[in-house]
Design an enzyme around this catalytic site. Structure first.
Site, PDB file in Angstrom:
ATOM      1  N   THR A  18     -35.700 -66.267 -37.405  1.00 54.68           N
ATOM      2  CA  THR A  18     -36.557 -65.908 -35.561  1.00 54.68           C
ATOM      3  C   THR A  18     -38.070 -66.473 -36.227  1.00 54.68           C
ATOM      4  O   THR A  18     -39.311 -66.573 -35.369  1.00 54.68           O
ATOM      5  CB  THR A  18     -36.959 -64.214 -35.634  1.00 54.68           C
ATOM      6  OG1 THR A  18     -35.767 -64.026 -35.564  1.00 54.68           O
ATOM      7  CG2 THR A  18     -38.562 -63.459 -34.510  1.00 54.68           C
TER       8      THR A  18
ATOM      9  N   TYR B  44     -28.126 -64.008 -46.758  1.00 58.59           N
ATOM     10  CA  TYR B  44     -28.082 -63.810 -45.119  1.00 58.59           C
ATOM     11  C   TYR B  44     -27.081 -64.233 -44.183  1.00 58.59           C
ATOM     12  O   TYR B  44     -26.921 -65.393 -44.168  1.00 58.59           O
ATOM     13  CB  TYR B  44     -29.206 -64.148 -45.073  1.00 58.59           C
ATOM     14  CG  TYR B  44     -29.996 -64.597 -43.272  1.00 58.59           C
ATOM     15  CD1 TYR B  44     -29.518 -64.479 -42.403  1.00 58.59           C
ATOM     16  CD2 TYR B  44     -31.037 -65.742 -43.390  1.00 58.59           C
ATOM     17  CE1 TYR B  44     -29.462 -64.132 -40.854  1.00 58.59           C
ATOM     18  CE2 TYR B  44     -31.412 -65.363 -41.760  1.00 58.59           C
ATOM     19  CZ  TYR B  44     -30.503 -64.707 -41.388  1.00 58.59           C
ATOM     20  OH  TYR B  44     -30.596 -64.338 -39.601  1.00 58.59           O
TER      21      TYR B  44
ATOM     22  N   LYS C 269     -27.917 -59.885 -45.453  1.00 59.01           N
ATOM     23  CA  LYS C 269     -28.185 -58.638 -43.797  1.00 59.01           C
ATOM     24  C   LYS C 269     -27.131 -59.409 -43.023  1.00 59.01           C
ATOM     25  O   LYS C 269     -27.007 -61.561 -43.585  1.00 59.01           O
ATOM     26  CB  LYS C 269     -29.168 -59.440 -43.492  1.00 59.01           C
ATOM     27  CG  LYS C 269     -29.825 -59.810 -42.495  1.00 59.01           C
ATOM     28  CD  LYS C 269     -31.653 -60.660 -41.764  1.00 59.01           C
ATOM     29  CE  LYS C 269     -31.745 -60.733 -40.473  1.00 59.01           C
ATOM     30  NZ  LYS C 269     -32.122 -61.718 -40.282  1.00 59.01           N
TER      31      LYS C 269
ATOM     32  N   VAL D 263     -32.975 -55.977 -40.084  1.00 60.97           N
ATOM     33  CA  VAL D 263     -34.016 -56.958 -40.316  1.00 60.97           C
ATOM     34  C   VAL D 263     -33.957 -56.851 -38.254  1.00 60.97           C
ATOM     35  O   VAL D 263     -33.482 -58.290 -38.140  1.00 60.97           O
ATOM     36  CB  VAL D 263     -33.527 -57.819 -41.323  1.00 60.97           C
ATOM     37  CG1 VAL D 263     -34.759 -58.903 -40.892  1.00 60.97           C
ATOM     38  CG2 VAL D 263     -33.626 -56.920 -42.408  1.00 60.97           C
TER      39      VAL D 263
END
Length: 314
Positions: free
Chosen positions: A53, A142, A171, A213
């Site tokens: 993002t 991630y 994540k 998240v």
């Protein structure tokens, strides 16, 4: 680095900030500080930057490091800070992670190396190498296969968790919900797992996840944080109300490639001075804006107030 020694405190809604740019494309550090302060005033439990993002692949390592320092200063140990410090190159990953460590972050979020499609053994060695370079810094994988073309298998996560002392979590940005369950089954509840898929944030908590998240926190931080708090308090009906109420805003963020729609919303609401995105992304098209406006109206009651934080003059 208040939370570095106890990463289990990195729980709840960890807002993955969009990186604001000026209209001519420079990183807007004043806008970034404004976003941090608004997020914390709105109840977000932690902050991240430099994930998908945040447009990390469109920035230099120096720009990303400076943004991390700006956010670290703005947070000032009020909440945990877990920035993304990964790259497709190991030397860049180590350089940026070192800069983040020196800035006082609480954990580093390392994306799986994209484009190269490494094997599971290669992924294991990658994360082990990074973790051993920074033994006092909690390392979080991630996993976002839709962007990297590689999926870190539950067995690889478990191997890292058992072999590497400072590998503390993952994540998971995969829509395969069985994957979440298998990771936690193999690792146990001590592994910290956050969802990066907006509509799986609430379901993950039922499996023992640490939080999420979620890009939705960029425009509705209060509602996203309160969804977690309602779950933690055992008010499952209220948590589900937030989950379903946020659907239009989740859809809004992905009308066109994230983060362009969300940045448009932040600009319209005066939280940043420009909705600029760097190439290869473009700002929302006319057709996209029509859909974005419709969804913004549908989810309006869940948009977090911005009084006292507008910097764009809207």
């Amino acid at each position: 680095m208040k939370f570095r020694s106890d990463p289990a405190q990195i729980r709840g809604s960890i807002a993955p900030l969009m990186t604001p740019f000026t209209s001519d494309g420079a990183v807007d550090h004043a806008g970034l500080t404004n976003l941090v302060n608004w997020q914390l005033a709105s109840g977000s439990h932690g902050i991240s930057i430099g994930g998908s993002t945040g447009e990390p692949s469109a920035q230099t390592i120096a720009e990303r490091a400076e943004a991390i320092r700006t956010v670290a200063t703005a947070i000032g140990d009020r909440v945990p800070f877990m920035p993304g410090t990964g790259s497709a190159k190991l030397d860049e990953t180590l350089e940026l992670t070192a800069a983040a460590r020196d800035a006082g972050v609480d954990a580093a979020l390392i994306i799986t190396p994209y484009y190269a499609r490494p094997t599971q053994e290669a992924l294991y060695r990658w994360y082990k190498t990074v973790a051993e370079e920074f033994p006092d810094l909690p390392i979080v994988a991630y996993n976002v296969p839709s962007r990297t073309a590689v999926d870190i298998a539950p067995e690889t996560v478990a191997r890292l968790f058992h072999d590497v002392e400072n590998f503390v979590g993952v994540k998971e940005t995969t829509k395969d919900f069985e994957h979440f369950s298998r990771v936690l089954h193999l690792c146990g509840p001590e592994l910290l797992v956050w969802s990066g898929i907006e509509l799986l944030c609430l379901p993950l908590l039922a499996l023992g996840g640490a939080g999420f998240v979620s890009a939705t926190a960029n425009i509705a931080p209060a509602a996203v944080a309160q969804m977690f708090e309602a779950w933690e308090a055992g008010d499952f009906d209220r948590a589900r109300t937030f989950h379903y109420g946020l659907h239009p805003l989740v859809d809004l963020l992905f009308v066109e490639t994230n983060p362009a729609p969300g940045k448009w919303v932040l600009e319209q609401r005066g939280l940043i001075s420009s909705g600029h995105v760097r190439p290869p992304l473009i700002e929302p098209t006319d057709a996209g804006l029509q859909k974005i406006r419709q969804l913004m109206t549908e989810g309006e009651q869940y948009l977090t107030p911005v009084d006292g934080f507008q910097i764009g003059g809207h």
